[in-house]
Design a protein around this motif. Structure first.
Motif, short mmCIF file in Angstrom:
data_model
loop_
_atom_site.label_atom_id
_atom_site.label_comp_id
_atom_site.label_asym_id
_atom_site.label_seq_id
_atom_site.Cartn_x
_atom_site.Cartn_y
_atom_site.Cartn_z
N LYS A 74 6.62 -6.84 3.60
CA LYS A 74 6.31 -5.96 2.33
C LYS A 74 5.77 -6.55 1.28
N SER A 75 5.10 -5.99 0.39
CA SER A 75 4.88 -6.38 -0.77
C SER A 75 4.54 -5.32 -1.82
N SER A 76 4.95 -5.49 -3.35
CA SER A 76 4.70 -4.67 -4.32
C SER A 76 3.49 -4.98 -5.06
N ALA A 77 2.44 -4.33 -5.06
CA ALA A 77 1.24 -4.78 -5.67
C ALA A 77 0.70 -3.80 -6.76
N GLN A 78 0.38 -4.00 -8.00
CA GLN A 78 -0.22 -3.54 -9.22
C GLN A 78 -1.64 -3.27 -8.89
N ILE A 79 -2.22 -2.47 -7.99
CA ILE A 79 -3.45 -2.54 -7.58
C ILE A 79 -3.96 -0.93 -7.56
N THR A 80 -3.17 -0.30 -8.47
CA THR A 80 -3.44 1.45 -8.37
C THR A 80 -4.75 1.65 -9.18
N ASP A 81 -5.43 0.76 -9.99
CA ASP A 81 -6.50 1.14 -10.62
C ASP A 81 -7.78 1.04 -9.77
N HIS A 82 -8.07 0.24 -9.04
CA HIS A 82 -9.18 0.31 -7.86
C HIS A 82 -9.00 0.68 -6.52
N TYR A 83 -7.64 1.13 -6.20
CA TYR A 83 -7.47 1.48 -4.67
C TYR A 83 -6.63 2.58 -4.53
N THR A 84 -6.84 3.74 -3.80
CA THR A 84 -6.07 4.78 -3.30
C THR A 84 -5.18 4.42 -2.49
N LEU A 85 -4.12 4.89 -2.00
CA LEU A 85 -3.24 4.59 -0.75
C LEU A 85 -4.03 4.47 0.39
N GLU A 86 -4.78 5.47 0.66
CA GLU A 86 -5.94 5.82 1.76
C GLU A 86 -6.66 4.69 1.99
N SER A 87 -7.18 4.25 0.98
CA SER A 87 -8.39 3.22 1.05
C SER A 87 -7.76 1.72 1.47
N LEU A 88 -6.35 1.76 1.33
CA LEU A 88 -5.91 0.44 1.50
C LEU A 88 -5.61 0.35 3.14
N ILE A 89 -5.36 1.39 3.63
CA ILE A 89 -5.03 1.38 5.16
C ILE A 89 -6.14 0.56 5.88
N GLY A 90 -5.84 -0.45 6.73
CA GLY A 90 -6.85 -1.22 7.39
C GLY A 90 -7.64 -2.22 6.94
N LYS A 91 -7.35 -2.35 5.35
CA LYS A 91 -8.01 -3.50 4.59
C LYS A 91 -7.34 -4.56 4.92
N GLN A 92 -7.94 -5.85 4.96
CA GLN A 92 -7.66 -7.14 5.40
C GLN A 92 -7.35 -7.70 3.79
N VAL A 93 -6.18 -8.31 3.61
CA VAL A 93 -5.99 -9.08 2.37
C VAL A 93 -5.32 -10.39 2.54
N MET A 94 -5.48 -11.38 1.67
CA MET A 94 -5.03 -12.47 1.68
C MET A 94 -3.62 -12.60 0.77
N CYS A 95 -2.67 -13.11 1.62
CA CYS A 95 -1.27 -13.26 0.90
C CYS A 95 -0.69 -14.58 1.17
N VAL A 96 0.06 -14.98 0.03
CA VAL A 96 0.97 -16.15 -0.03
C VAL A 96 2.19 -15.73 0.52
N CYS A 97 2.43 -16.47 1.69
CA CYS A 97 3.59 -16.26 2.62
C CYS A 97 4.88 -17.03 2.52
N ASN A 98 4.65 -18.07 1.59
CA ASN A 98 6.02 -18.95 1.68
C ASN A 98 6.56 -18.78 0.14
N PHE A 99 6.53 -17.84 -0.60
CA PHE A 99 6.99 -17.80 -1.84
C PHE A 99 8.60 -16.99 -1.22
N PRO A 100 9.55 -17.39 -2.13
CA PRO A 100 10.83 -16.57 -1.88
C PRO A 100 10.74 -15.02 -1.86
#
Length: 111
Positions: A46-72
């Motif tokens: 799970k992630s919280s993302a402040q990306i509401t300006d360029h993306y709708t909920l529907e446009s995000l599904i299926g999108k590949q994104v780069m994540c930092v996975c080893n932060f606490p």
């Protein structure tokens, strides 16, 4: 700009994942989405993302994104953010997600 050596870079787990679910994050202080990212062998994170300006909920599904996975994990309101979804600021400071131009396996690491 401060330099780092290659071993520092290797310590950062930058992996690609596919967004499989997205919801409005009503309790966030700034407009944000709750998103769930399939990171292959790491599972769904799970992630919280402040990306509401360029993306709708529907446009995000299926999108590949780069994540930092080893932060606490980080608690944001009543939600635990497990990975950091990365992006770049546009000319107005609004976030554009870091992604790939061709599909790659979920969980693939950035080289």
């Amino acid at each position: 700009m401060q330099t780092i050596d290659y071993t520092d870079f290797l310590r950062i787990e930058l992996k690609i994942g596919t967004i499989i679910r997205a919801e409005n994050f009503e309790k966030a202080r700034k407009p944000a989405y709750k998103i769930w990212v399939d990171l292959g062998e790491l599972g769904v994170k799970k992630s919280s993302a402040q990306i509401t300006d360029h993306y709708t909920l529907e446009s995000l599904i299926g999108k590949q994104v780069m994540c930092v996975c080893n932060f606490p994990p980080k608690q944001i309101a009543d939600f635990i953010s497990e990975v950091l979804v990365t992006g770049f600021s546009d000319s107005e400071g609004k976030i554009v997600l870091a992604s790939v131009d061709q599909a790659v396996p979920n969980g693939a690491r950035l080289h």
